[in-house]
Write a protein that holds these residues in place. Structure first.
Motif, PDB file in Angstrom:
ATOM      1  N   SER A 159       9.228  68.937 -56.112  1.00 33.04           N
ATOM      2  CA  SER A 159      10.336  69.306 -57.266  1.00 33.04           C
ATOM      3  C   SER A 159      11.939  70.069 -56.866  1.00 33.04           C
ATOM      4  CB  SER A 159       9.828  69.349 -58.578  1.00 33.04           C
ATOM      5  OG  SER A 159      10.938  68.752 -59.888  1.00 33.04           O
ATOM      6  N   PRO A 160      12.857  70.417 -56.314  1.00 28.51           N
ATOM      7  CA  PRO A 160      13.596  70.946 -55.624  1.00 28.51           C
ATOM      8  C   PRO A 160      14.182  71.287 -56.747  1.00 28.51           C
ATOM      9  CG  PRO A 160      14.143  69.012 -55.235  1.00 28.51           C
ATOM     10  CD  PRO A 160      12.703  68.785 -55.060  1.00 28.51           C
ATOM     11  N   LYS A 161      15.858  72.016 -57.165  1.00 32.45           N
ATOM     12  CA  LYS A 161      15.649  73.102 -58.620  1.00 32.45           C
ATOM     13  C   LYS A 161      17.545  73.532 -57.579  1.00 32.45           C
ATOM     14  CE  LYS A 161      12.941  71.941 -61.533  1.00 32.45           C
ATOM     15  NZ  LYS A 161      12.577  70.653 -62.634  1.00 32.45           N
ATOM     16  N   ILE A 162      18.320  72.493 -58.249  1.00 34.19           N
ATOM     17  CA  ILE A 162      19.336  72.984 -58.330  1.00 34.19           C
ATOM     18  C   ILE A 162      19.616  75.268 -58.197  1.00 34.19           C
ATOM     19  CG2 ILE A 162      22.299  73.307 -58.168  1.00 34.19           C
ATOM     20  CD1 ILE A 162      21.619  69.883 -58.622  1.00 34.19           C
ATOM     21  N   VAL A 163      20.650  75.512 -57.900  1.00 34.29           N
ATOM     22  CA  VAL A 163      20.302  76.947 -58.279  1.00 34.29           C
ATOM     23  C   VAL A 163      21.497  77.471 -58.154  1.00 34.29           C
ATOM     24  CG1 VAL A 163      17.634  77.983 -58.041  1.00 34.29           C
ATOM     25  CG2 VAL A 163      19.712  78.401 -55.673  1.00 34.29           C
ATOM     26  N   LYS A 164      22.610  77.174 -57.541  1.00 32.19           N
ATOM     27  CA  LYS A 164      23.915  77.581 -57.186  1.00 32.19           C
ATOM     28  C   LYS A 164      24.903  76.586 -56.659  1.00 32.19           C
ATOM     29  CE  LYS A 164      27.258  81.165 -55.263  1.00 32.19           C
ATOM     30  NZ  LYS A 164      27.043  82.138 -54.643  1.00 32.19           N
ATOM     31  N   VAL A 165      25.482  76.871 -57.443  1.00 29.68           N
ATOM     32  CA  VAL A 165      27.420  75.295 -56.916  1.00 29.68           C
ATOM     33  C   VAL A 165      28.286  76.308 -56.469  1.00 29.68           C
ATOM     34  CG1 VAL A 165      28.637  72.856 -57.720  1.00 29.68           C
ATOM     35  CG2 VAL A 165      26.159  73.337 -58.189  1.00 29.68           C
ATOM     36  N   ILE A 166      28.760  75.573 -55.609  1.00 31.44           N
ATOM     37  CA  ILE A 166      30.151  76.255 -54.680  1.00 31.44           C
ATOM     38  C   ILE A 166      31.051  75.494 -55.287  1.00 31.44           C
ATOM     39  CG2 ILE A 166      30.993  77.919 -53.006  1.00 31.44           C
ATOM     40  CD1 ILE A 166      28.517  78.063 -51.646  1.00 31.44           C
ATOM     41  N   GLU A 167      31.673  76.091 -55.934  1.00 31.21           N
ATOM     42  CA  GLU A 167      33.555  74.635 -56.431  1.00 31.21           C
ATOM     43  C   GLU A 167      34.083  74.968 -55.030  1.00 31.21           C
ATOM     44  OE1 GLU A 167      33.610  72.618 -58.001  1.00 31.21           O
ATOM     45  OE2 GLU A 167      30.915  72.898 -59.356  1.00 31.21           O
ATOM     46  N   PRO A 168      34.731  73.499 -54.913  1.00 34.22           N
ATOM     47  CA  PRO A 168      35.528  73.046 -53.493  1.00 34.22           C
ATOM     48  C   PRO A 168      36.868  74.462 -53.422  1.00 34.22           C
ATOM     49  CG  PRO A 168      36.112  71.478 -55.426  1.00 34.22           C
ATOM     50  CD  PRO A 168      34.194  72.493 -55.787  1.00 34.22           C
ATOM     51  N   GLU A 169      37.198  74.750 -55.395  1.00 36.27           N
ATOM     52  CA  GLU A 169      38.120  76.488 -54.941  1.00 36.27           C
ATOM     53  C   GLU A 169      37.945  76.749 -54.460  1.00 36.27           C
ATOM     54  OE1 GLU A 169      38.661  72.747 -58.360  1.00 36.27           O
ATOM     55  OE2 GLU A 169      37.361  73.818 -57.545  1.00 36.27           O
ATOM     56  N   GLU A 170      36.980  77.854 -54.443  1.00 35.28           N
ATOM     57  CA  GLU A 170      36.313  79.146 -54.203  1.00 35.28           C
ATOM     58  C   GLU A 170      36.477  78.789 -52.799  1.00 35.28           C
ATOM     59  OE1 GLU A 170      32.040  82.015 -53.529  1.00 35.28           O
ATOM     60  OE2 GLU A 170      32.518  80.115 -55.465  1.00 35.28           O
ATOM     61  N   ILE A 171      35.876  77.524 -51.797  1.00 35.04           N
ATOM     62  CA  ILE A 171      35.596  76.968 -50.421  1.00 35.04           C
ATOM     63  C   ILE A 171      36.735  77.431 -49.939  1.00 35.04           C
ATOM     64  CG2 ILE A 171      35.323  75.693 -48.652  1.00 35.04           C
ATOM     65  CD1 ILE A 171      32.768  75.157 -50.619  1.00 35.04           C
ATOM     66  N   ALA A 172      38.223  76.846 -50.359  1.00 33.93           N
ATOM     67  CA  ALA A 172      39.438  76.246 -50.478  1.00 33.93           C
ATOM     68  C   ALA A 172      40.328  77.974 -49.841  1.00 33.93           C
ATOM     69  CB  ALA A 172      40.132  75.394 -50.840  1.00 33.93           C
ATOM     70  N   ARG A 173      40.124  78.927 -51.149  1.00 36.38           N
ATOM     71  CA  ARG A 173      40.512  80.400 -51.449  1.00 36.38           C
ATOM     72  C   ARG A 173      39.838  80.893 -50.280  1.00 36.38           C
ATOM     73  NH1 ARG A 173      38.612  81.008 -56.306  1.00 36.38           N
ATOM     74  NH2 ARG A 173      37.043  82.165 -55.891  1.00 36.38           N
ATOM     75  N   LYS A 174      38.257  81.152 -50.280  1.00 33.78           N
ATOM     76  CA  LYS A 174      37.533  81.840 -49.064  1.00 33.78           C
ATOM     77  C   LYS A 174      38.378  81.847 -47.454  1.00 33.78           C
ATOM     78  CE  LYS A 174      35.471  84.142 -52.869  1.00 33.78           C
ATOM     79  NZ  LYS A 174      33.640  84.640 -53.198  1.00 33.78           N
ATOM     80  N   ALA A 175      38.173  79.595 -47.663  1.00 32.30           N
ATOM     81  CA  ALA A 175      37.786  79.577 -46.697  1.00 32.30           C
ATOM     82  C   ALA A 175      38.781  79.297 -45.633  1.00 32.30           C
ATOM     83  CB  ALA A 175      36.315  79.176 -46.218  1.00 32.30           C
ATOM     84  N   GLY A 176      39.413  78.104 -46.664  1.00 29.05           N
ATOM     85  CA  GLY A 176      40.930  77.338 -46.434  1.00 29.05           C
ATOM     86  C   GLY A 176      40.575  75.873 -45.940  1.00 29.05           C
ATOM     87  N   TYR A 177      39.381  75.680 -46.006  1.00 28.40           N
ATOM     88  CA  TYR A 177      38.522  74.685 -45.743  1.00 28.40           C
ATOM     89  C   TYR A 177      38.848  73.678 -46.903  1.00 28.40           C
ATOM     90  CZ  TYR A 177      38.378  76.274 -41.055  1.00 28.40           C
ATOM     91  OH  TYR A 177      38.959  76.351 -39.594  1.00 28.40           O
ATOM     92  N   SER A 178      38.674  71.991 -46.444  1.00 30.46           N
ATOM     93  CA  SER A 178      38.038  71.608 -47.678  1.00 30.46           C
ATOM     94  C   SER A 178      37.329  69.890 -46.587  1.00 30.46           C
ATOM     95  CB  SER A 178      38.605  70.550 -48.148  1.00 30.46           C
ATOM     96  OG  SER A 178      39.756  69.800 -47.536  1.00 30.46           O
TER      97      SER A 178
END
Length: 464
Positions: A116-135
């Motif tokens: 019964s796994p649970k989602i504990v965090k979701v990292i949105e694409p806007e954060e990834i694009a801002r911090k890493a420059g990728y999609s």
């Protein structure tokens, strides 16, 4: 006195990992190709002694629609025991699950109840694009320095694609991995030789060339990925590019030797424009450079055009379409998924430049539609695709869907998902476990498989 104990699923060497206890659960990415319902991670019982054997016994749904879950991985693995960046206090607990279409990352806790796994965090694409420059996030690997994520496009979905890192405890996006990119622009898979301090990356294309399906003009024009790139893993610098030539398109899955003293690995090429064949290549050290050699050719099979999808009618043949490969923990057997013809092939690669075919089964396929002993629905569609091997090498699992937009190009009637298991003979040879067949619930198609405690494509090792 209190002491830190390494996670019992961590092993310093592949030799020791091969003696690990058998897996009891598998985690499987399942996606909705119509993007009408959330994708999910399904939990499958793979314990032959369980009353729920060969059944889905748990599921965690994503909070959004349209992610197209892809090649997910663990937050930590046996590389935590490497001497260059040791952190044995980590535990293999969280699944890091990318959305190839959404560019979203999901962190899923498999404790305290692994069913019964649970989602504990979701990292949105806007954060990834801002911090890493990728999609367009594609593959996850846990390494000595943290969690590596590769992406097929930059923040705008164009070139270059590349790799970024996550902190393995906070899951913060740390930033882009490459310090010197050199000529690399396209991305697909990545792996490394820790003993050689070398990263290897392969190529597909930019998102606009595959998100609506393969583009025939780009494929036949030789404009998809056809190169391997070699990098200094520590200095994060591009070292060498090897071009396979325009004939060879879609240089995809990478599988380096598990033994860190061995400087070679295997890569699959999906299609030859000359004859629709697929091929397997070995990369290896040649003096102070890396080199490649084609070691396996898998020919296309002649077919009646009436039995073929529109994309293939003019060729009068079924291409093998090698879309995944996997290497057993002892570096002996290489498994090759032929998604087009429906074959799963087993090669003895003890000599990595002189492979020997030791086993094969057929299931599904564009034309053959081969059945399974337990399948109630007779002829099957789709074919062997994402393949995973148990750490002891005795069991092989695979599913049948490639990618939502590409599935109907080769299987226009649609793909009914399934998952199967093979039993492996000690000296080679494979056969279906007749008790294990999952007719995947409609509305989802299965893709990547991860095994409880680790498998043959999740961990890397610093000791032989």
């Amino acid at each position: 006195m209190a002491t830190w104990q390494p996670d019992p699923s961590f092993y310093p060497s592949p030799r020791m990992a091969a003696q690990a206890p058998a897996e009891r659960l598998a985690y499987v990415a399942a996606f909705d190709p119509d993007r009408k319902k959330p994708d999910a991670i399904a939990v499958v019982d793979v314990d032959p002694g369980s009353a729920d054997y060969s059944r889905i016994v748990g599921q965690v749904d994503m909070p959004n629609i349209g992610d197209e879950l892809h090649h997910f991985g663990w937050n930590a693995c046996s590389s935590c025991l490497c001497p260059n960046a040791p952190h044995p206090h980590m535990e293999r607990r969280y699944l890091v699950v990318p959305g190839l279409r959404s560019s979203r990352l999901h962190i899923i806790d498999t404790r305290p109840d692994p069913r019964s796994p649970k989602i504990v965090k979701v990292i949105e694409p806007e954060e990834i694009a801002r911090k890493a420059g990728y999609s367009r996030l594609h593959t996850i690997h846990c390494g000595p320095e943290g969690i590596y994520v590769n992406a097929l496009g930059n923040a705008e979905g164009k070139r270059p694609g590349g790799i970024f890192l996550l902190d393995p405890e906070s899951f913060d996006v740390l930033g882009q991995w490459e310090l010197h990119r050199g000529p690399q622009e396209l991305a697909y898979d990545f792996w490394w030789h820790l003993g050689q301090d070398t990263m290897v990356t392969s190529e597909w294309g930019t998102p606009d060339t595959f998100e609506d399906g393969l583009v025939p003009e780009i494929l036949l024009g030789g404009k998809y990925g056809r190169r391997l790139h070699f990098w200094d893993l520590h200095k994060r610098r591009h070292l060498q590019e090897i071009d396979f030539g325009e004939e060879y398109q879609l240089v995809f899955e990478l599988r380096p030797a598990h033994d860190p003293t061995k400087a070679y690995g295997f890569v699959g090429c999906v299609i030859s424009l000359k004859d629709l064949s697929s091929s397997i290549w070995t990369w290896y050290r040649d003096g102070d450079k890396w080199a490649v050699k084609k070691i396996i050719d898998i020919p296309a099979e002649p077919a009646d055009p009436a039995d073929l999808p529109p994309l293939l009618k003019g060729f009068k043949a079924v291409p093998p379409l090698v879309t995944d490969i996997d290497l057993s923990m002892d570096d002996r057997f290489l498994y090759v998924s032929c998604w087009g013809t429906g074959e799963m092939l087993q090669y003895d690669v003890s000599d990595p430049v002189s492979p020997k075919l030791t086993g094969k089964v057929r299931i599904g396929g564009i034309v053959s539609r081969a059945p399974h002993p337990k399948a109630a629905n007779g002829a099957l569609n789709g074919g062997p695709q994402m393949v995973e091997i148990s750490r002891d090498g005795k069991r092989v699992y695979f599913t049948n869907s490639l990618y939502g937009a590409i599935d109907p190009q080769f299987y226009p009637d649609g793909i009914d998902g399934w998952m199967v298991k093979l039993d492996v003979a000690e000296n080679g040879g494979i056969q279906f476990d007749e008790r294990f067949f999952i007719d995947w619930p409609k509305g989802h198609r299965p893709h990547q498989v991860r095994l409880e405690g680790g498998d043959c494509s999740s961990d890397s090792y610093c000791y032989p």
